[in-house]
Design an enzyme around this catalytic site. Structure first.
Site, PDB file in Angstrom:
ATOM      1  N   GLU A 223       1.110 -10.819  -9.890  1.00  0.00           N
ATOM      2  CA  GLU A 223       0.617  -9.438  -9.946  1.00  0.00           C
ATOM      3  C   GLU A 223       0.235  -9.102 -11.371  1.00  0.00           C
ATOM      4  O   GLU A 223       0.970  -9.410 -12.305  1.00  0.00           O
ATOM      5  CB  GLU A 223       1.712  -8.426  -9.557  1.00  0.00           C
ATOM      6  CG  GLU A 223       1.950  -8.192  -8.120  1.00  0.00           C
ATOM      7  CD  GLU A 223       3.030  -7.107  -7.910  1.00  0.00           C
ATOM      8  OE1 GLU A 223       3.148  -6.195  -8.766  1.00  0.00           O
ATOM      9  OE2 GLU A 223       3.751  -7.193  -6.910  1.00  0.00           O
TER      10      GLU A 223
ATOM     11  N   GLU B 214      -2.082   2.261  -2.232  1.00  0.00           N
ATOM     12  CA  GLU B 214      -1.083   2.371  -1.162  1.00  0.00           C
ATOM     13  C   GLU B 214      -0.506   3.783  -1.235  1.00  0.00           C
ATOM     14  O   GLU B 214       0.401   4.068  -2.021  1.00  0.00           O
ATOM     15  CB  GLU B 214      -0.014   1.296  -1.321  1.00  0.00           C
ATOM     16  CG  GLU B 214      -0.558  -0.105  -1.101  1.00  0.00           C
ATOM     17  CD  GLU B 214       0.491  -1.192  -1.306  1.00  0.00           C
ATOM     18  OE1 GLU B 214       1.218  -1.493  -0.350  1.00  0.00           O
ATOM     19  OE2 GLU B 214       0.581  -1.713  -2.438  1.00  0.00           O
TER      20      GLU B 214
ATOM     21  N   LYS C  38       3.413   4.868  -1.112  1.00  0.00           N
ATOM     22  CA  LYS C  38       4.392   4.375  -2.079  1.00  0.00           C
ATOM     23  C   LYS C  38       5.067   5.550  -2.790  1.00  0.00           C
ATOM     24  O   LYS C  38       4.407   6.532  -3.140  1.00  0.00           O
ATOM     25  CB  LYS C  38       3.717   3.475  -3.114  1.00  0.00           C
ATOM     26  CG  LYS C  38       3.612   2.024  -2.701  1.00  0.00           C
ATOM     27  CD  LYS C  38       3.211   1.174  -3.887  1.00  0.00           C
ATOM     28  CE  LYS C  38       3.434  -0.310  -3.601  1.00  0.00           C
ATOM     29  NZ  LYS C  38       3.107  -1.128  -4.771  1.00  0.00           N
TER      30      LYS C  38
ATOM     31  N   GLU D 129       1.597   4.646  -9.281  1.00  0.00           N
ATOM     32  CA  GLU D 129       1.987   3.646  -8.280  1.00  0.00           C
ATOM     33  C   GLU D 129       1.020   3.624  -7.100  1.00  0.00           C
ATOM     34  O   GLU D 129       0.910   2.622  -6.398  1.00  0.00           O
ATOM     35  CB  GLU D 129       3.407   3.929  -7.777  1.00  0.00           C
ATOM     36  CG  GLU D 129       4.508   3.560  -8.749  1.00  0.00           C
ATOM     37  CD  GLU D 129       4.629   2.055  -8.925  1.00  0.00           C
ATOM     38  OE1 GLU D 129       4.695   1.340  -7.908  1.00  0.00           O
ATOM     39  OE2 GLU D 129       4.645   1.601 -10.075  1.00  0.00           O
TER      40      GLU D 129
END
Length: 459
Positions: free
Chosen positions: A264, A318, A321, A327
């Protein structure tokens, strides 16, 4: 003359096909913690339109695995932290996991790696940590029993925090309290040829040191570099420094032969008002320059001449999250499949080399004074790639840093022009040194202005 043209064409084609093959190190993470994602089949088509050739899943979602079948895209699947106790205590659990998540899809779905857990060693859960190696061993045995040993590797993913030291990179060392655990895991990985997977995030390094020079270092932008006091190597970007710190830590434990995989890395394009660093501009700069850096095949100072497999974070935001807004803002693409911002991943741009290609035969040098300048109409992605490459070759890019004589105007084209010309002037002034994938040309017009002096062939 015709023969020399043929030689140059040969090497250009060779460079083109080398680059076409070299995209295999670009991967992306495909998280599913969202309620607005497009169907997996649409995502598979999207990926096929890009230079991305590998995808990392955090689980083994059947719909995603089916959608990726027969695309040729390499797939990393994961067993969650919650799966570790069962996998460790019962070999049959690992067999059942392979029977459910691998055999129905492989080989049409090109599964290449199974990750057991995510950042387990940093979880603080001593029970999980102690069971991790057994879970990996049982998974390996289950793959061997299915005649997939060697075809599908087994690894686990670590946070950069497994290192107790990372600055300078040559001092990289695994935290002593984790060393016995790491030694066992790494011995397993050496025996089975699997990579150490790590999550380096220059974004977090910048958040802990939010100075302008640190931002430039993290974004692959012009900066004065940082000299490793241990070996004298000058680092021009944080990504290389972080990856080489992991290399040093592996070497210190005696595992020089284990490959590194970047599981990542990314940069958020939006964040809360109190977060330092998230923006469209910074995200585009980090991801775009990282891709250009990987494509250059320059490698890192401790691992030159190759690019580590790197999985960008992530395909989509996303939205479910928890945590700060950043994030939920790492996606390179939107749910409608359009780009959040362009980093040169589409196939039409992916095969344009971002670095000068040097022919093997000598070329005629230009005569008289000359400056190397970008051609009109060159894209920002190409300019950024050329800027990243030129400044990464050790030339003095300090004049285009804040406070430098050539910093103003603070534009990408101005900074790229200065760096491309300086690279040309210091690299022998050969025609191919002012090529930059046919995006640059020589001019007799002096581009110097005010106190900003562009060196030329006659000076």
């Amino acid at each position: 003359m015709a023969f020399s043209r043929l030689i140059v064409l040969f090497f250009l084609f060779q460079a083109f096909f080398l680059l076409a093959r070299s995209q295999s190190f670009i991967g992306i993470n495909y998280g599913l913690v969202a309620d607005n994602l497009p169907p997996p089949a649409a995502t598979a088509k999207l990926l096929q339109s890009t230079a991305i050739q590998k995808v990392r899943l955090y689980g083994a979602d059947p719909a995603v695995l089916k959608a990726l079948a027969n695309t040729g895209i390499g797939i990393v699947i994961g067993a969650g932290n919650g799966d570790i106790p069962a996998l460790a205590s019962d070999p049959n659990s690992a067999t059942q996991w392979v029977n459910s998540n691998v055999l129905p899809y492989y080989p049409a779905s090109n599964i290449i790696l199974i990750t057991i857990g995510n950042e387990v060693v940093l979880s603080g859960d001593q029970n999980l940590i102690s069971q991790l190696l057994s879970a990996m061993q049982n998974m390996e045995n289950a793959l061997n029993a299915a005649s997939l040993g060697g075809k599908i590797k087994v690894s686990t993913v670590h946070s950069m925090a497994v290192l107790s030291q990372s600055d300078p990179p040559s001092s990289g060392l695994f935290n002593p309290s984790y060393q016995d655990t790491m030694r066992g895991l790494l011995q397993f990985q050496r025996d089975n040829g699997s990579p150490l997977a790590i999550n380096p995030y220059p974004f977090f390094a910048y958040q802990s040191d939010p100075r302008p020079e640190t931002l430039a270092f993290c974004l692959f932008q012009p900066n004065s570099g940082r000299v490793d006091s241990g070996n004298g190597i000058k680092y021009m970007n944080m990504f290389d420094a972080q990856v080489d710190a992991v290399r040093s830590a592996l070497n210190a434990l005696g595992f020089k032969d284990i490959e590194i995989l970047v599981a990542e890395t990314g940069w958020p394009y939006r964040g809360d008002s109190n977060e330092v660093g998230p923006s469209i501009e910074n995200a585009r700069a980090y991801n775009g320059n990282l891709i250009a850096h990987l494509r250059s095949l320059v490698g890192t100072p401790l691992m030159p001449g190759k690019s580590v497999d790197t999985y960008l974070f992530a395909i989509y935001d996303e939205d479910l999250k928890p945590g700060p807004a950043s994030e939920r803002a790492f996606g390179l693409f939107k749910p409608d499949l359009s780009m959040t911002y362009d980093v040169g991943l589409s196939k039409s741009s992916s095969l344009t080399p971002s670095t000068p290609q040097t022919p093997a035969s000598p070329s005629v040098k230009p005569t008289g004074a000359g400056w190397c300048m970008p051609k009109a109409g060159v894209s920002d992605a190409q300019l950024q790639g050329s800027l990243d490459y030129a400044c990464g070759q050790g030339i003095d890019c300090s004049p285009i840093q804040p406070g430098g004589a050539c910093f103003e105007p603070n534009t990408l084209v101005s900074h790229a022009a200065f760096a491309m010309n300086l690279y040309y002037q210091t690299s022998g002034k050969n025609q191919w040194d002012c090529d930059f994938s046919q995006t640059a040309t020589l001019t007799s017009n002096n581009p110097s202005y005010n106190g900003c002096v562009y060196p030329s062939g006659s000076t």
